[in-house]
Motif scaffolding. Structure first.
Motif, PDB file in Angstrom:
ATOM      1  N   HIS A  18     -50.480  50.396  13.226  1.00 42.22           N
ATOM      2  CA  HIS A  18     -49.326  50.302  13.242  1.00 42.22           C
ATOM      3  C   HIS A  18     -48.155  51.180  14.205  1.00 42.22           C
ATOM      4  CE1 HIS A  18     -49.484  52.891   9.778  1.00 42.22           C
ATOM      5  NE2 HIS A  18     -48.403  53.509  10.586  1.00 42.22           N
ATOM      6  N   CYS A  71     -48.028  49.544   7.003  1.00 49.53           N
ATOM      7  CA  CYS A  71     -48.288  48.223   6.573  1.00 49.53           C
ATOM      8  C   CYS A  71     -48.216  47.791   5.184  1.00 49.53           C
ATOM      9  CB  CYS A  71     -49.677  47.843   7.034  1.00 49.53           C
ATOM     10  SG  CYS A  71     -49.938  48.437   8.903  1.00 49.53           S
ATOM     11  N   CYS A  97     -53.179  47.211   9.572  1.00 51.98           N
ATOM     12  CA  CYS A  97     -53.697  47.918  10.616  1.00 51.98           C
ATOM     13  C   CYS A  97     -55.071  48.482  10.068  1.00 51.98           C
ATOM     14  CB  CYS A  97     -52.758  48.904  11.547  1.00 51.98           C
ATOM     15  SG  CYS A  97     -52.758  50.353  10.274  1.00 51.98           S
ATOM     16  N   CYS A 142     -54.513  51.683   7.832  1.00 57.61           N
ATOM     17  CA  CYS A 142     -53.956  51.355   6.245  1.00 57.61           C
ATOM     18  C   CYS A 142     -55.034  50.528   5.613  1.00 57.61           C
ATOM     19  CB  CYS A 142     -52.532  50.864   6.444  1.00 57.61           C
ATOM     20  SG  CYS A 142     -51.245  51.433   7.207  1.00 57.61           S
TER      21      CYS A 142
HETATM   22 ZN   LIG Z   1     -50.720  50.316   9.109  1.00 60.73          ZN
END
Ligand SMILES: [Zn+2]
Length: 216
Positions: free
Chosen positions: A72, A79, A86, A89
């Motif tokens: 991200h 996120c 992403c 995350c």
């Molecule tokens: Zn992320």
């Protein structure tokens, strides 16, 4: 689906993950111990450092060559559940998303534990543990780069011989690219714990992952 991986850590310098406890007047920061009083490396400490290395790696790689791995925007918040997260995350989680990775505490090998249990039985002392060393340090002034007055401290550390091992669980499916990314970033974790700037907690070979079937 839950996948289980084994991992090991070989420390080439003394390591300490501090518990926040001190022994008044003697030791300022003491290491984390398990229910038997044997030093352990908490999974959260390992995961935190691994996440840091993974994020740096994702940020440094050309987005065109990443096989669907992405990160991200660093100016945006983490996120959320509402859209696909992403890679960072998804694997390591954040406040809104449950991590795919769960990392257990890293413990000393059973032979080492036997030895430490024997030492603990010989000498029962609530403050000084005979499986660790007490190392002095000084707090430096960031402005003048000199020692600050009255800032000598004593840290408890596990000596540099230590091999620790534990279990990683992967909850749910991950892609082949994500699996390779985890192996690569794990190998790049260079150190764990306190006082990394002065060379504590150096890992000889990163987080050494053994996947079932000899893939690791
Ligand atoms: Zn992320």
């Amino acid at each position: 689906m839950i996948e289980k991986w084994a991992f090991a850590l070989h420390f080439s310098s003394p390591v300490s993950i501090h518990s926040g406890l001190s022994a008044a007047g003697l030791v300022d920061r003491m290491v984390v111990r398990d229910h038997e009083g044997i030093a352990v490396i908490p999974g959260s400490s390992i995961k935190g450092r691994w996440r840091f290395v993974a994020e740096r790696l994702l940020r440094s790689v050309d987005p065109g060559s990443m096989n669907g791995l992405w990160l991200h925007d660093e100016k945006m918040p983490d996120c959320k559940m509402s859209s696909p997260p992403c890679t960072l995350c998804k694997l390591f989680g954040n406040a809104a998303i449950q991590a795919r990775l769960w990392i257990g505490a890293a413990e000393l090998d059973e032979t080492n534990k036997e030895y430490i249990r024997a030492i603990h039985q010989l000498r029962v002392n609530p403050v000084m543990h005979h499986d660790t060393e007490i190392r002095p340090g000084i707090a430096l002034s960031r402005v003048r780069c000199t020692a600050m007055p009255d800032h000598l401290f004593f840290d408890e550390t596990v000596p540099a011989m230590a091999r620790f091992s534990g279990t990683i669980m992967v909850m749910g499916d991950i892609s082949a690219a994500e699996r390779n990314f985890l192996k690569l970033s794990a190998r790049m974790v260079d150190k764990i714990g306190s006082r990394k700037a002065v060379g504590r907690g150096l890992l000889a070979k990163g987080i050494e992952i053994e996947m079932p079937g000899g893939e690791g």
